[in-house]
Design a protein around this motif. Structure first.
Motif, PDB file in Angstrom:
ATOM      1  N   UNK A  47     -28.485 -48.174  47.073  1.00 35.74           N
ATOM      2  CA  UNK A  47     -27.647 -46.800  46.605  1.00 35.74           C
ATOM      3  C   UNK A  47     -26.805 -46.765  48.022  1.00 35.74           C
ATOM      4  N   UNK A  48     -27.060 -47.911  49.196  1.00 39.07           N
ATOM      5  CA  UNK A  48     -25.902 -48.386  50.309  1.00 39.07           C
ATOM      6  C   UNK A  48     -24.398 -48.595  49.593  1.00 39.07           C
ATOM      7  N   UNK A  49     -25.158 -49.232  48.692  1.00 39.96           N
ATOM      8  CA  UNK A  49     -23.674 -49.859  47.657  1.00 39.96           C
ATOM      9  C   UNK A  49     -23.219 -48.754  46.786  1.00 39.96           C
ATOM     10  N   UNK A  50     -23.816 -48.494  46.412  1.00 42.16           N
ATOM     11  CA  UNK A  50     -22.509 -47.311  45.494  1.00 42.16           C
ATOM     12  C   UNK A  50     -21.838 -46.276  46.250  1.00 42.16           C
ATOM     13  N   UNK A  51     -22.787 -46.015  47.763  1.00 40.99           N
ATOM     14  CA  UNK A  51     -21.766 -45.071  48.248  1.00 40.99           C
ATOM     15  C   UNK A  51     -20.517 -45.998  48.941  1.00 40.99           C
ATOM     16  N   UNK A  52     -20.626 -47.400  49.939  1.00 40.25           N
ATOM     17  CA  UNK A  52     -19.759 -47.975  49.285  1.00 40.25           C
ATOM     18  C   UNK A  52     -18.398 -48.699  48.595  1.00 40.25           C
ATOM     19  N   UNK A  53     -19.744 -48.487  47.391  1.00 40.45           N
ATOM     20  CA  UNK A  53     -18.526 -48.831  46.355  1.00 40.45           C
ATOM     21  C   UNK A  53     -17.165 -47.346  46.656  1.00 40.45           C
ATOM     22  N   UNK A  54     -17.937 -46.415  45.799  1.00 38.99           N
ATOM     23  CA  UNK A  54     -17.306 -45.199  46.476  1.00 38.99           C
ATOM     24  C   UNK A  54     -15.981 -44.670  47.204  1.00 38.99           C
ATOM     25  N   UNK A  55     -16.829 -45.517  48.026  1.00 45.20           N
ATOM     26  CA  UNK A  55     -15.431 -45.479  49.576  1.00 45.20           C
ATOM     27  C   UNK A  55     -14.359 -45.393  49.184  1.00 45.20           C
TER      28      UNK A  55
END
Length: 102
Positions: free
Chosen positions: A33-41
C-alpha cells in the motif's frame, strides 16, 4: 530511468519477502500500500511541476509504466490473485519496460 529502477528494486524486495513467507512489520500488505501511495505521489509530481522537464521517452515509457504499476498495486485488494501473484505481475511489468529497446 532511475525511478523505474528504484521501484523495480522495491518490488523485488517485497516479492522476495512474500516468497520467503516473511512476517515483516509492517506486514507486506501495508508495504505494498505504501509503495502504491509513493507511486501516486511521484506520478502527481511528474504530471505537474516536472512535466515540462520530461523527455519524449519518459512521457511515452516512464509515466505509463508507473501508472500501470500503481494500478496493479492499488487494485490488489480487488484482485482474485494473492499478494505474491500481484507482486510477480508488478515485477514483470517493470522488467518488460526496462528491457524494451529504446
Amino acid at each position: 530511468m532511475a525511478l523505474l529502477s528504484r521501484y523495480r528494486d522495491r518490488v523485488q524486495r517485497l516479492l522476495a519477502a512474500a516468497e520467503e513467507g516473511a512476517r515483516t512489520h509492517p506486514p507486506l500488505e501495508s508495504l505494498a500500500y505504501e509503495l502504491s501511495e509513493e507511486l501516486n505521489a511521484d506520478l502527481l509530481r511528474l504530471y505537474g511541476t516536472d512535466a515540462a522537464l520530461l523527455t519524449t521517452l519518459e512521457r511515452t515509457s516512464l509515466v505509463p509504466t508507473l501508472e500501470r504499476l500503481r494500478d496493479i498495486l492499488r487494485f490488489r485488494g480487488r484482485s482474485p490473485r494473492s499478494l505474491h501473484e500481484v507482486l510477480k505481475k508488478a515485477r514483470a511489468e517493470l522488467h518488460q519496460t526496462l528491457d524494451a529497446p529504446h
